[in-house]
Motif scaffolding. Structure first.
Motif, PDB file in Angstrom:
ATOM      1  N   GLY A  94       0.787  -1.227   0.000  1.00  0.00           N
ATOM      2  CA  GLY A  94       0.000   0.000   0.000  1.00  0.00           C
ATOM      3  C   GLY A  94       0.819   1.277   0.000  1.00  0.00           C
ATOM      4  O   GLY A  94       0.267   2.368   0.126  1.00  0.00           O
ATOM      5  N   GLY A  95       2.126   1.162  -0.167  1.00  0.00           N
ATOM      6  CA  GLY A  95       2.972   2.357  -0.244  1.00  0.00           C
ATOM      7  C   GLY A  95       2.795   3.060  -1.575  1.00  0.00           C
ATOM      8  O   GLY A  95       2.937   2.439  -2.630  1.00  0.00           O
ATOM      9  N   ILE A  96       2.458   4.344  -1.534  1.00  0.00           N
ATOM     10  CA  ILE A  96       2.227   5.130  -2.749  1.00  0.00           C
ATOM     11  C   ILE A  96       3.359   6.136  -2.906  1.00  0.00           C
ATOM     12  O   ILE A  96       3.726   6.816  -1.948  1.00  0.00           O
ATOM     13  CB  ILE A  96       0.877   5.873  -2.682  1.00  0.00           C
ATOM     14  N   LYS A  97       3.901   6.218  -4.127  1.00  0.00           N
ATOM     15  CA  LYS A  97       4.912   7.227  -4.469  1.00  0.00           C
ATOM     16  C   LYS A  97       4.473   7.900  -5.758  1.00  0.00           C
ATOM     17  O   LYS A  97       4.234   7.222  -6.760  1.00  0.00           O
ATOM     18  CB  LYS A  97       6.284   6.583  -4.653  1.00  0.00           C
ATOM     19  N   LEU A  98       4.352   9.222  -5.713  1.00  0.00           N
ATOM     20  CA  LEU A  98       3.872   9.985  -6.864  1.00  0.00           C
ATOM     21  C   LEU A  98       4.822  11.119  -7.214  1.00  0.00           C
ATOM     22  O   LEU A  98       5.582  11.591  -6.380  1.00  0.00           O
ATOM     23  CB  LEU A  98       2.493  10.596  -6.558  1.00  0.00           C
ATOM     24  N   SER A  99       4.710  11.572  -8.437  1.00  0.00           N
ATOM     25  CA  SER A  99       5.399  12.768  -8.906  1.00  0.00           C
ATOM     26  C   SER A  99       4.336  13.617  -9.575  1.00  0.00           C
ATOM     27  O   SER A  99       3.571  13.124 -10.399  1.00  0.00           O
ATOM     28  CB  SER A  99       6.393  12.311  -9.860  1.00  0.00           C
TER      29      SER A  99
END
Length: 136
Positions: A94-99
């Motif tokens: 469930g780890g989210i990484k966005l740019s």
């Protein structure tokens, strides 16, 4: 004369494998467009769009107007369409990484968990969103 014409036509249609300067035939069948599948790139340890299905997959929304949040998760890919526009990944835990296109830093890293049918996303150094699965 018919057998001679037939023999000559067969000779012309058979490839001349023993000729000097000719390349050997390929070892196996040439790849076709239907069988060629490029390997998705690995981003943040995830292959977006190629991971296993997850209970987190779906369209998630909360709020309205300027307070609207719209998050899309699908097989390791993540997109935040409101506020702003951000793309990235979601891993199996469930780890989210966005740019974000606009340079926003409010919702670039977080942890998503399902609680009673709602998606709760705690953003690192940012807000906590409680989202509902959008039908369709």
């Amino acid at each position: 004369m018919r057998p001679a014409v037939l023999a000559l036509s067969l000779l012309l249609t058979v490839p001349l494998a023993g000729c000097s300067g000719s390349e050997p035939p390929p070892a196996g069948p040439a790849p076709s467009a239907a069988t060629f599948r490029p390997t998705p790139p690995v981003l943040n340890g995830v292959r977006p769009g190629a991971e296993k299905k997850s209970p987190l997959d779906g369209n998630w929304t909360a709020g309205s107007g300027k307070g609207r949040v719209a998050l899309y998760l699908y097989r390791g890919a993540a997109a935040l369409n409101s506020p702003g526009f951000c793309t990235g990944t979601v891993d199996a835990s469930g780890g989210i990484k966005l740019s974000c296109a606009n340079g926003s830093r409010d919702r670039v890293a977080g942890r998503a968990v399902l609680r009673s049918g709602k998606l709760v996303v705690s953003w690192t150094g940012g807000p906590k969103d409680v989202l509902h699965r959008r039908a369709g």
